[in-house]
Write a protein that holds these residues in place. Sequence first.
Motif, PDB file in Angstrom:
ATOM      1  N   PRO A   1      -0.816  -0.564  -5.000  1.00 30.60           N
ATOM      2  CA  PRO A   1      -2.299  -0.390  -4.197  1.00 30.60           C
ATOM      3  C   PRO A   1      -2.967  -1.160  -3.485  1.00 30.60           C
ATOM      4  CG  PRO A   1      -1.650   0.737  -6.577  1.00 30.60           C
ATOM      5  CD  PRO A   1      -0.335  -0.554  -6.000  1.00 30.60           C
ATOM      6  N   ASP A   2      -3.927  -0.618  -2.579  1.00 29.29           N
ATOM      7  CA  ASP A   2      -4.636  -1.494  -1.371  1.00 29.29           C
ATOM      8  C   ASP A   2      -6.068  -0.775  -1.230  1.00 29.29           C
ATOM      9  OD1 ASP A   2      -6.397  -3.322  -0.080  1.00 29.29           O
ATOM     10  OD2 ASP A   2      -4.810  -3.488   1.808  1.00 29.29           O
ATOM     11  N   LEU A   3      -7.291  -1.219  -2.683  1.00 32.28           N
ATOM     12  CA  LEU A   3      -8.471   0.073  -2.454  1.00 32.28           C
ATOM     13  C   LEU A   3      -9.122  -0.799  -1.145  1.00 32.28           C
ATOM     14  CD1 LEU A   3     -10.433   1.206  -3.954  1.00 32.28           C
ATOM     15  CD2 LEU A   3     -10.686  -0.885  -4.871  1.00 32.28           C
ATOM     16  N   VAL A   4      -8.810  -2.168  -0.543  1.00 28.22           N
ATOM     17  CA  VAL A   4     -10.020  -1.759   0.698  1.00 28.22           C
ATOM     18  C   VAL A   4      -8.858  -0.919   1.813  1.00 28.22           C
ATOM     19  CG1 VAL A   4     -10.239  -3.371   2.490  1.00 28.22           C
ATOM     20  CG2 VAL A   4     -10.455  -4.063   0.097  1.00 28.22           C
ATOM     21  N   LEU A   5      -8.202  -0.655   2.044  1.00 27.52           N
ATOM     22  CA  LEU A   5      -7.181   0.450   2.667  1.00 27.52           C
ATOM     23  C   LEU A   5      -7.341   1.624   2.564  1.00 27.52           C
ATOM     24  CD1 LEU A   5      -5.222   0.697   5.016  1.00 27.52           C
ATOM     25  CD2 LEU A   5      -3.346   0.825   3.376  1.00 27.52           C
ATOM     26  N   ARG A   6      -7.107   2.415   1.089  1.00 26.70           N
ATOM     27  CA  ARG A   6      -7.275   3.202   0.845  1.00 26.70           C
ATOM     28  C   ARG A   6      -9.311   4.136   0.998  1.00 26.70           C
ATOM     29  NH1 ARG A   6      -3.427   4.707  -4.472  1.00 26.70           N
ATOM     30  NH2 ARG A   6      -1.405   3.759  -3.751  1.00 26.70           N
ATOM     31  N   LEU A   7      -9.746   3.391  -0.360  1.00 28.46           N
ATOM     32  CA  LEU A   7     -11.057   3.596   0.796  1.00 28.46           C
ATOM     33  C   LEU A   7     -11.614   3.681   1.870  1.00 28.46           C
ATOM     34  CD1 LEU A   7     -13.888   1.622  -1.833  1.00 28.46           C
ATOM     35  CD2 LEU A   7     -13.465   3.721  -1.486  1.00 28.46           C
ATOM     36  N   ALA A   8     -10.692   2.698   3.254  1.00 30.47           N
ATOM     37  CA  ALA A   8     -11.127   2.894   4.530  1.00 30.47           C
ATOM     38  C   ALA A   8     -10.888   4.667   4.940  1.00 30.47           C
ATOM     39  CB  ALA A   8     -10.839   1.682   5.232  1.00 30.47           C
ATOM     40  N   ALA A   9      -8.720   4.039   4.691  1.00 30.27           N
ATOM     41  CA  ALA A   9      -8.628   5.452   5.899  1.00 30.27           C
ATOM     42  C   ALA A   9      -9.296   7.021   4.850  1.00 30.27           C
ATOM     43  CB  ALA A   9      -7.410   5.860   4.603  1.00 30.27           C
ATOM     44  N   LEU A  10      -9.713   7.074   3.566  1.00 31.12           N
ATOM     45  CA  LEU A  10     -10.561   8.014   3.082  1.00 31.12           C
ATOM     46  C   LEU A  10     -12.171   8.252   3.902  1.00 31.12           C
ATOM     47  CD1 LEU A  10     -10.858  10.433   0.367  1.00 31.12           C
ATOM     48  CD2 LEU A  10     -12.141   8.482  -1.390  1.00 31.12           C
TER      49      LEU A  10
END
Length: 471
Positions: A280-289
């Motif tokens: 899990p990649d928090l930076v990528l997931r937050l950017a997607a959200l």
Amino acid sequence: MPNANHAPLPLPAVHPVSPVAEDLGRRFQDAGFRLALVGGSVRDTLLGRLGNDLDFTTDARPEQVLKILRPWADAVWEVGIAFGTVGGRKDGYQVEVTTYRSEAYDRTSRKPEVAYGDTIEEDLVRRDFTVNAMAVALPAVEFVDPYGGLDDLARRVLRTPGTPQESFSDDPLRMMRAARFAAQLDFEVAPEVVAAMTAMADRIEIVSAERVRDELNKLILSDHPRKGLRLLVDTGLADRVLLELSALRLERDEHHRHKDVYEHTLTVLEQAIELETEGPDLVLRLAALLHDIGKPRTRRFEPDGRVSFHHHEVVGAKMTKSRMTKLKYPNDLIRDVARLVELHLRFHGYGNGEWTDSAVRRYVRDAGPLLERLHKLTRSDCTTRNKRKASALSRTYDGLEARIAELKEKEELDGIRPDLDGNQIMQILGVGPGPLIGKAYQYLLELRLENGPLEEDEAVSALKEWWAQQS
């Protein structure tokens, strides 16, 4: 009610978790106290997913717990002792032992008031959900489940041991935990719990931003974040902690001339997760959200009937910084997520793939260390149901990545710099530090981006020509 999409969970029999837990139970028993494995440790044991973190509850007071743990554990810490918790490490396990307790918020407090209890049943009723209100008494290994947690675990449903109103009044963050556990465990939330979350959503405002952020992170990093995020939006909790997500539910015009931005965002998040390669990649997931949160502010209905969102990526980057700052995220994380939001449309600005070397260099330079994440975010942002269009976009991006790889073989693309550094520029021009040196540096950087690497004599000649024009 149980999740209609899942069969009941097959649950194994309760068995000793480890010799460490049994050994600790005997030590408490010998000292005249009761000890039980409790909460998430029991739940995860029954789900067959227990890690190395063991949570215990006891009738011993914290000072008495310390006397038992210190000669037994490899290390002991007292960080949580004010809340009745003593931590330690033993044979690779992290253990936390908490005195039976009850805790509650007043109407304005952000911190719980701790009161110690005398029975395990009293302790369990104050826990957030029935699936976390089970215990295994040690060393006898007796299962304790006064509130039906085992049945709820088998049915994949989240309920509270007491009334949800009492539970959420005691600790409003439990409303966010309901969404988080739904996302982590792929469980349903009981209707009465959802109703209480909806009615009491404003209570979340007394909880500190740091605690809200930590729960949000756990939800976003879970296996099923869409389920948890939907629950936050549907209950109104998102209106208090992540308003920008709720705002994506734009009213669509009667001809449906723009896609559902909210559903699109949740799909982009799921597609980004599918592209993760190292967990899990928090930076990528937050950017997607957050990538489209600028759309509500920039939506315009054009004279020709189209709907536009001009510069929503720039507006969205600013909104991302603002929201993440309010949630007390670290500055480096804010910077990276906001940068990805700002760059997520850059790929589409280059038409149908006619990428010049200069365009490739600028794309790589602007993305910097976020390039791989930008690749994943850009690919995830394609949610069209038109297979031909989706295939064309994918091929175009394949082409871009191939061009980047090709140029990297020919020249240094990571950390592009001018062919002359600041000291060389000052020496060649015969001037000291100042704004003109910065301008000269920027000029040479633009040459490097436009034309690729120059030989030193070419760079010197170009610099002198630029200098003559400045004079």
